[in-house]
Design a protein around this motif. Structure first.
Motif, PDB file in Angstrom:
ATOM      1  N   PRO A  55      28.756 -28.268  -9.429  1.00  0.00           N
ATOM      2  CA  PRO A  55      29.950 -27.583  -8.938  1.00  0.00           C
ATOM      3  C   PRO A  55      31.248 -28.285  -9.310  1.00  0.00           C
ATOM      4  N   HIS A  56      31.197 -29.247 -10.209  1.00  0.00           N
ATOM      5  CA  HIS A  56      32.419 -30.012 -10.483  1.00  0.00           C
ATOM      6  C   HIS A  56      32.454 -30.421 -11.953  1.00  0.00           C
ATOM      7  N   THR A  57      33.050 -29.560 -12.792  1.00  0.00           N
ATOM      8  CA  THR A  57      33.228 -29.912 -14.209  1.00  0.00           C
ATOM      9  C   THR A  57      34.662 -29.622 -14.650  1.00  0.00           C
ATOM     10  N   HIS A  58      35.061 -30.319 -15.702  1.00  0.00           N
ATOM     11  CA  HIS A  58      36.363 -30.073 -16.339  1.00  0.00           C
ATOM     12  C   HIS A  58      36.111 -29.934 -17.835  1.00  0.00           C
ATOM     13  N   LEU A  59      35.879 -28.719 -18.287  1.00  0.00           N
ATOM     14  CA  LEU A  59      35.580 -28.487 -19.699  1.00  0.00           C
ATOM     15  C   LEU A  59      36.857 -28.044 -20.408  1.00  0.00           C
ATOM     16  N   PHE A 146      39.488 -23.372  -3.429  1.00  0.00           N
ATOM     17  CA  PHE A 146      40.801 -23.776  -3.943  1.00  0.00           C
ATOM     18  C   PHE A 146      40.965 -25.281  -3.793  1.00  0.00           C
ATOM     19  N   LYS A 147      41.141 -25.937  -4.942  1.00  0.00           N
ATOM     20  CA  LYS A 147      41.200 -27.406  -4.941  1.00  0.00           C
ATOM     21  C   LYS A 147      42.635 -27.902  -4.923  1.00  0.00           C
ATOM     22  N   HIS A 148      42.844 -28.941  -4.124  1.00  0.00           N
ATOM     23  CA  HIS A 148      44.165 -29.564  -3.996  1.00  0.00           C
ATOM     24  C   HIS A 148      44.044 -31.035  -4.368  1.00  0.00           C
ATOM     25  N   VAL A 235      35.707 -33.377  -2.717  1.00  0.00           N
ATOM     26  CA  VAL A 235      35.045 -33.669  -3.988  1.00  0.00           C
ATOM     27  C   VAL A 235      34.939 -35.183  -4.210  1.00  0.00           C
ATOM     28  N   HIS A 236      34.083 -35.552  -5.091  1.00  0.00           N
ATOM     29  CA  HIS A 236      33.812 -36.943  -5.491  1.00  0.00           C
ATOM     30  C   HIS A 236      34.018 -37.995  -4.392  1.00  0.00           C
ATOM     31  N   THR A 237      33.256 -37.850  -3.296  1.00  0.00           N
ATOM     32  CA  THR A 237      33.261 -38.845  -2.215  1.00  0.00           C
ATOM     33  C   THR A 237      32.571 -40.114  -2.729  1.00  0.00           C
ATOM     34  N   THR A 312      28.912 -34.057 -10.940  1.00  0.00           N
ATOM     35  CA  THR A 312      29.260 -35.037 -11.985  1.00  0.00           C
ATOM     36  C   THR A 312      30.766 -35.240 -12.176  1.00  0.00           C
ATOM     37  N   ASP A 313      31.594 -34.215 -11.876  1.00  0.00           N
ATOM     38  CA  ASP A 313      33.013 -34.298 -12.258  1.00  0.00           C
ATOM     39  C   ASP A 313      33.108 -34.511 -13.768  1.00  0.00           C
ATOM     40  N   HIS A 314      32.193 -33.878 -14.517  1.00  0.00           N
ATOM     41  CA  HIS A 314      32.128 -34.086 -15.969  1.00  0.00           C
ATOM     42  C   HIS A 314      33.493 -33.806 -16.606  1.00  0.00           C
TER      43      HIS A 314
END
Ligand code: URP
Ligand code: ZN
Ligand code: ZN
Ligand code: ZN
Length: 484
Positions: A55-59, A146-148, A235-237, A312-314
């Motif tokens: 649930p956490h990628t940056h492509l 919605f991410k802040h 995210v990413h705790t 992953t926060d890839h």
């Protein structure tokens, strides 16, 4: 045409049992003994599990003066190769840009995806347009998260008044708030101080983001979400301070979730110290890697259920991109890869060590997030009618992770040299066999967008100060007819 996965053991978030699984038109049509199909996939000795959801990628994300180097093609190929069959990427409006405008850009990039995907919307600035468009993003586009960013001051960061306004809006629309929880003001102060003192190397990145900045921001976000009455996904705790805040919120009945990353679970802060510049810079991400105590806390959270999801926060940058920060660590593009390695690394360090059960593995890699994001049981399930996003997991298959054999487009791997045991024999995306014993048979453009509606108009999941202190309505049993 029916495909049947034969002789495997089905593992879901709550059950383990022997059964064949039949698939037609990309959907699971039968689960049971002795099923017959036109094509049969042998799962002897393997676990048949819901494909992973990251649930956490940056492509292909514009960030820190460049773009992350895995796009939707290479990123989803890497995902499938490691047993992940869905990714959720962040659509990021630039300051002043509308939400739908930003989504159009992400729509264009994602046409090349090899597996299904969805988007979270980032709130990178606040104004009437964002306020108005939030409604149609949730209701028409099916994006409920919605991410802040509470960090990246001067770029993506939003302040507390904006956070509170946005959270209130999400509460009334039935959305979910997400936060990158680090105190961006304190990080900026520490960064300036370190650089002024001549600490310019990549280890400065870790010193500039101690666990307290994450703990403080996590607590603040939880309290602001509580006042707004909105569910909160952190995210990413990465540390005990943040985990402790999430644990406490859960015990108080607040709907708050925490997401450790596979990197924070398996790599520690020694990756930054007494290392050559490239080694350390390649591992620069926010939050940075922590010490063993924090890792233990994250593992315990997964076991007890106080942390819900492993992501992953890839956000992969090449060595050349990382070198933008030679002489100034604050210019090293933040981010690491992991899409391909999340499931094998979690299996190896979680399941084979006894830290996680088979069912917990499925819960934290797939089912929990499908439920939180509102795409269960289309995703995250082995059920008749669910999408045939499946991984046939061979617990005996082994490899040593290496950049030379990875699908990701970058020139190194933060897990280089790590040995993993437990890998996909087959990965299926809506019934299509994309991976077979390491052989890649992905189809560019096969991936479809997954809609995730909001929770209607009423979502007062969290207790609020107002609710707790407002006078309770008086119950009247009737007004006497004659004076008392
Ligand atoms: O360092 C990181 N995590 N880069 C990606 C952007 C973000 O903060 O999630
Ligand atoms: Zn972040
Ligand atoms: Zn991220
Ligand atoms: Zn085979």
């Amino acid at each position: 045409m029916t495909t049947v996965i034969k002789n495997g053991t089905v593992v879901t978030a709550d059950l383990t049992y022997e059964a064949d699984v039949a698939i037609e038109n990309g959907v699971i049509t039968a689960i049971g003994p002795n099923l017959k199909g036109d094509t049969e996939l042998d799962a002897t000795g393997c676990y048949v599990m819901p494909g992973g959801i990251d649930p956490h990628t940056h492509l292909e994300m514009p960030f820190m003066g460049t773009y992350s180097s895995d796009d939707f093609e290479s990123g989803t190929r890497a995902a499938l190769s490691g047993g992940t069959t869905m990714v959720v990427d962040f659509a990021l409006p630039s300051p002043g840009q509308g939400l739908h405008d930003a989504l159009q850009m992400w729509d264009n990039k994602s046409t090349r995806a090899n597996c299904d995907y969805s988007f979270h919307m980032a709130v990178t600035w606040w104004g009437e347009q964002v306020f108005n468009e939030m409604e149609s993003v949730i209701k028409d586009r099916g994006i409920n998260t919605f991410k802040h960013f509470m960090a990246y001051k001067g770029a993506l960061m939003v302040n507390d008044d904006e956070l509170y306004a946005s959270f209130n809006r999400l509460a009334e629309l039935g959305g979910i708030a997400m936060v990158h929880a680090e105190n961006g003001d304190v990080v900026a102060e520490l960064t300036a101080k370190l650089l002024a003192e001549g600490n310019t190397g990549p280890e400065g990145h870790a010193y500039s983001r101690p666990t307290q900045v994450e703990g403080e921001a996590t607590n603040r976000a939880i309290m602001i979400a509580d006042m707004a009455g909105v569910p909160l996904y952190v995210v990413h705790t990465s540390c005990e301070e943040a985990h402790e805040a999430i644990r406490r919120a859960k015990m108080q009945g607040k709907r708050v979730w925490g997401e450790p990353l596979i990197q924070h679970l398996t790599l520690d802060e020694s990756e930054y110290f007494n290392q050559d510049w490239d080694h350390a810079a390649r591992r620069v991400m926010s939050p940075p890697f922590r010490n063993k105590q924090h890792q233990d806390s994250l593992w315990a959270g997964l076991q007890s259920g106080s942390l819900s999801v492993v992501a992953t926060d890839h956000c992969a940058f090449t060595t050349e991109q990382k070198r933008f920060g030679v002489g100034d660590f604050s210019k090293i593009p933040n981010g690491t890869g992991g899409l391909e390695d999340r499931m094998p690394m979690l299996w190896t360090h979680g399941v084979t060590t006894g830290r996680l059960t088979l069912n917990e593995f499925v819960a934290v890699t797939s089912t929990n997030i499908a439920k939180i994001l509102n795409c269960y049981p289309k995703k995250g399930a082995v059920l008749v009618g669910a999408d045939a996003d499946l991984v046939v997991w061979d617990p005996e298959k082994e490899k040593t992770i290496s950049a030379s054999t990875q699908q990701s487009a970058i020139d190194y791997n933060v897990f280089e040299g790590k040995h993993v045991k437990g890998l996909p024999r087959f990965t299926l995306t809506r019934g299509h066999v994309a991976i077979h014993d390491g052989e890649v048979r992905t189809q560019e453009g096969h991936g479809k967008f997954v809609k995730r509606p909001g929770n209607g108009t009423v979502n007062r999941a969290l207790s609020t100060w107002k609710e707790l202190t407002a006078p309770r309505p008086v119950e009247r049993t009737g007004i006497p007819a004659t004076g008392v």
